[in-house]
Design an enzyme around this catalytic site. Structure first.
Site, PDB file in Angstrom:
ATOM      1  CG  ASP A  70     -17.415  -4.564 115.061  1.00  0.00           C
ATOM      2  OD1 ASP A  70     -17.121  -4.740 115.578  1.00  0.00           O
ATOM      3  OD2 ASP A  70     -18.867  -4.746 114.782  1.00  0.00           O
ATOM      4  CG  PHE A 148     -12.828 -14.212 124.151  1.00  0.00           C
ATOM      5  CD1 PHE A 148     -12.107 -14.277 122.976  1.00  0.00           C
ATOM      6  CD2 PHE A 148     -13.340 -12.891 123.596  1.00  0.00           C
ATOM      7  CE1 PHE A 148     -11.556 -13.837 121.888  1.00  0.00           C
ATOM      8  CE2 PHE A 148     -13.545 -11.853 122.320  1.00  0.00           C
ATOM      9  CZ  PHE A 148     -12.741 -12.696 121.164  1.00  0.00           C
TER      10      PHE A 148
HETATM   11  P1  IMP Z   1     -15.842  -6.220 119.313  1.00  0.00           P
HETATM   12  O1  IMP Z   1     -14.413  -6.865 120.500  1.00  0.00           O
HETATM   13  O2  IMP Z   1     -16.314  -4.747 119.333  1.00  0.00           O
HETATM   14  O3  IMP Z   1     -15.139  -6.555 117.837  1.00  0.00           O
HETATM   15  O4  IMP Z   1     -16.577  -7.426 119.713  1.00  0.00           O
HETATM   16  C1  IMP Z   1     -16.329  -9.059 119.270  1.00  0.00           C
HETATM   17  C2  IMP Z   1     -17.490  -9.643 120.249  1.00  0.00           C
HETATM   18  O5  IMP Z   1     -17.862 -11.166 119.689  1.00  0.00           O
HETATM   19  C3  IMP Z   1     -16.914 -10.382 121.766  1.00  0.00           C
HETATM   20  O6  IMP Z   1     -16.806  -9.541 122.295  1.00  0.00           O
HETATM   21  C4  IMP Z   1     -17.653 -11.772 122.250  1.00  0.00           C
HETATM   22  O7  IMP Z   1     -18.128 -11.378 122.645  1.00  0.00           O
HETATM   23  C5  IMP Z   1     -17.671 -11.889 120.331  1.00  0.00           C
HETATM   24  N1  IMP Z   1     -16.748 -12.788 119.661  1.00  0.00           N
HETATM   25  C6  IMP Z   1     -15.852 -12.166 118.963  1.00  0.00           C
HETATM   26  N2  IMP Z   1     -15.080 -12.910 118.612  1.00  0.00           N
HETATM   27  C7  IMP Z   1     -15.013 -14.353 119.192  1.00  0.00           C
HETATM   28  C8  IMP Z   1     -13.890 -15.217 119.546  1.00  0.00           C
HETATM   29  O8  IMP Z   1     -13.355 -15.638 118.256  1.00  0.00           O
HETATM   30  N3  IMP Z   1     -15.049 -15.738 120.622  1.00  0.00           N
HETATM   31  C9  IMP Z   1     -15.884 -15.227 120.884  1.00  0.00           C
HETATM   32  N4  IMP Z   1     -16.394 -14.700 121.383  1.00  0.00           N
HETATM   33  C10 IMP Z   1     -16.079 -13.659 120.424  1.00  0.00           C
END
Ligand code: IMP
Length: 192
Positions: A70, A148
């Site tokens: 996460d 992203f």
């Molecule tokens: P997860 O998939 O629930 O961990 O959500 C992570 C969210 O945090 C993503 O949708 C992005 O908006 C943001 N995020 C996490 N890692 C990155 C990264 O490496 N670059 C840019 N945004 C990130």
């Protein structure tokens, strides 16, 4: 070789898991390899809780040890927001970036960090987590086409380019996810 189910449908994450952890004797299976997994509601109040929810849900459903992460962006001037709500802060990447820049208009303190927590869980319910971060600042306007999410507005400490401008190999070597995965190696070595 240890077999772990990667509890994510995100190909980019699975690829990073493989690149960093397969040299340490871990073979990752994808949700497709086990006929799919349900994505649980991320109802935790910390990155750790949400990573554990995802890993445990996949481990109990599949009967295999499972691995999940996460992640998100913490901005000091916004009291840590968007934090665990990073993917839900608005409806699209560009709307999320616009919201952050609007909230930081006229704010001098631009300090921020990406955080990633990985969790390893067994079908019997045991679990462990590891955390990685990368420190940096939020700039005034997006720059770059790579990466992203919030990458176009985040400049990591020690660089003049955003994560969206840096080559992917550079980002992947210093990122919060890379740092969490490196920390996870220690857990994997002791995991039986
Ligand atoms: P997860 O998939 O629930 O961990 O959500 C992570 C969210 O945090 C993503 O949708 C992005 O908006 C943001 N995020 C996490 N890692 C990155 C990264 O490496 N670059 C840019 N945004 C990130």
């Amino acid at each position: 070789m240890k077999k772990l189910l990667a509890a994510t449908g995100n190909e980019h994450k699975i690829c990073e898991f493989r690149t960093i952890l397969e040299p340490f004797g871990v073979e990752f299976l994808t949700p497709a390899d086990v006929g799919g997994i349900l994505e649980p509601e991320e109802s935790g109040s910390t990155f750790e809780e949400n990573a554990i929810i995802k890993a445990l849900s996949a481990a109990t459903a599949s009967g295999m040890d499972a691995f999940a992460d996460d992640s998100g962006l913490e901005i000091d001037a916004l009291d840590g927001a968007p934090g665990i709500f990073s993917s839900r802060y608005a409806d699209s990447d560009s709307a999320r970036i616009e919201r952050v820049l609007r909230e930081l208009r006229d704010v001098d303190n631009r300090r921020a960090r990406f955080v990633c927590v990985v969790a390893l869980a067994s079908p019997a319910g045991s679990h462990e987590t590891a955390r990685g971060t990368v420190e940096g600042v939020i700039i005034d306007a997006p720059r770059g086409d790579g990466g992203f999410g919030y990458d176009p507005i985040f400049v990591p400490d020690g660089y003049n380019a955003t994560f969206a401008e840096l080559p992917a190999a550079v980002k992947d070597s210093i990122s919060h996810r890379a740092n969490a995965l490196k920390a996870a190696r220690r857990i994997l070595e002791s995991w039986s």
